[in-house]
Motif scaffolding. Structure first.
Motif, PDB file in Angstrom:
ATOM      1  N   GLY A  30     -36.701 -17.591  57.554  1.00  0.00           N
ATOM      2  CA  GLY A  30     -35.362 -17.729  56.982  1.00  0.00           C
ATOM      3  C   GLY A  30     -35.134 -16.805  55.798  1.00  0.00           C
ATOM      4  O   GLY A  30     -34.086 -16.167  55.697  1.00  0.00           O
ATOM      5  N   VAL A  31     -36.115 -16.704  54.925  1.00  0.00           N
ATOM      6  CA  VAL A  31     -35.942 -15.839  53.747  1.00  0.00           C
ATOM      7  C   VAL A  31     -36.014 -14.363  54.126  1.00  0.00           C
ATOM      8  O   VAL A  31     -35.379 -13.523  53.483  1.00  0.00           O
ATOM      9  N   ILE A  32     -36.761 -14.040  55.172  1.00  0.00           N
ATOM     10  CA  ILE A  32     -36.766 -12.656  55.665  1.00  0.00           C
ATOM     11  C   ILE A  32     -35.389 -12.302  56.201  1.00  0.00           C
ATOM     12  O   ILE A  32     -34.831 -11.240  55.883  1.00  0.00           O
ATOM     13  N   LEU A  33     -34.810 -13.196  56.971  1.00  0.00           N
ATOM     14  CA  LEU A  33     -33.459 -12.965  57.494  1.00  0.00           C
ATOM     15  C   LEU A  33     -32.450 -12.838  56.352  1.00  0.00           C
ATOM     16  O   LEU A  33     -31.581 -11.967  56.369  1.00  0.00           O
ATOM     17  N   ARG A  34     -32.603 -13.681  55.349  1.00  0.00           N
ATOM     18  CA  ARG A  34     -31.692 -13.629  54.202  1.00  0.00           C
ATOM     19  C   ARG A  34     -31.823 -12.293  53.462  1.00  0.00           C
ATOM     20  O   ARG A  34     -30.826 -11.690  53.062  1.00  0.00           O
ATOM     21  N   ALA A  35     -33.051 -11.810  53.308  1.00  0.00           N
ATOM     22  CA  ALA A  35     -33.258 -10.509  52.650  1.00  0.00           C
ATOM     23  C   ALA A  35     -32.615  -9.394  53.457  1.00  0.00           C
ATOM     24  O   ALA A  35     -31.971  -8.490  52.898  1.00  0.00           O
ATOM     25  N   LEU A  36     -32.763  -9.433  54.770  1.00  0.00           N
ATOM     26  CA  LEU A  36     -32.137  -8.415  55.624  1.00  0.00           C
ATOM     27  C   LEU A  36     -30.615  -8.510  55.557  1.00  0.00           C
ATOM     28  O   LEU A  36     -29.929  -7.482  55.526  1.00  0.00           O
ATOM     29  N   GLN A  45     -39.186  -3.443  50.495  1.00  0.00           N
ATOM     30  CA  GLN A  45     -38.027  -4.127  49.920  1.00  0.00           C
ATOM     31  C   GLN A  45     -38.020  -5.597  50.323  1.00  0.00           C
ATOM     32  O   GLN A  45     -37.733  -6.467  49.505  1.00  0.00           O
ATOM     33  N   ILE A  46     -38.313  -5.838  51.593  1.00  0.00           N
ATOM     34  CA  ILE A  46     -38.339  -7.215  52.081  1.00  0.00           C
ATOM     35  C   ILE A  46     -39.465  -7.981  51.380  1.00  0.00           C
ATOM     36  O   ILE A  46     -39.261  -9.074  50.849  1.00  0.00           O
ATOM     37  N   ARG A  47     -40.654  -7.391  51.358  1.00  0.00           N
ATOM     38  CA  ARG A  47     -41.813  -8.045  50.737  1.00  0.00           C
ATOM     39  C   ARG A  47     -41.562  -8.314  49.256  1.00  0.00           C
ATOM     40  O   ARG A  47     -41.857  -9.398  48.754  1.00  0.00           O
ATOM     41  N   ASP A  48     -41.010  -7.337  48.553  1.00  0.00           N
ATOM     42  CA  ASP A  48     -40.779  -7.494  47.114  1.00  0.00           C
ATOM     43  C   ASP A  48     -39.708  -8.548  46.812  1.00  0.00           C
ATOM     44  O   ASP A  48     -39.704  -9.135  45.737  1.00  0.00           O
ATOM     45  N   ALA A  49     -38.809  -8.791  47.755  1.00  0.00           N
ATOM     46  CA  ALA A  49     -37.750  -9.781  47.563  1.00  0.00           C
ATOM     47  C   ALA A  49     -38.256 -11.209  47.750  1.00  0.00           C
ATOM     48  O   ALA A  49     -37.560 -12.160  47.385  1.00  0.00           O
TER      49      ALA A  49
END
Length: 114
Positions: A30-36, A45-49
């Motif tokens: 869910g948080v990966i999708l939110r970052a995207l 960028q995704i990892r750092d978020a």
């Protein structure tokens, strides 16, 4: 089969809904999708978020999302090689669900309630 109180037992379980909830509800997905959805395109960028997300887990989740047709992976032959991730139409269609869940979390979920 409807019960006296109107509950429809036959409609209580839907395999497609179950698959969707299991997919989006996986740890970190869910948080990966939110970052995207918020514009992250590069792995870093995704990892750092997302604090505490390991490279190994991020790689695994991105592969799963790619296999589901939710994320695309594009490799650009630069030096160094550039890899970008983007949501597909199917992935972007999750925007309303992710936003609704984010809004709910802002109102009701606090890390202190665990």
């Amino acid at each position: 089969m409807a019960l006296a109180d109107g509950f429809d037992v036959d409609r209580a379980f839907c395999p497609d809904f179950h698959h969707a909830v299991e997919l989006v509800g996986r740890r970190w997905t869910g948080v990966i999708l939110r970052a995207l959805l918020h514009g992250a395109t590069r792995f870093t960028q995704i990892r750092d978020a997302i604090p505490e997300l390991t490279d190994k887990m991020l790689s695994a989740r991105l592969r799963e999302l790619e296999a589901e047709g939710i994320v695309t992976r594009r490799v650009t032959d630069d030096v160094p090689v550039r890899v970008d991730y983007a949501l597909t139409e199917k992935g972007r269609d999750l925007s309303a669900a992710i936003t609704s869940l984010s809004d709910w979390a802002d109102r009701w979920a606090t890390t202190g309630d665990r």
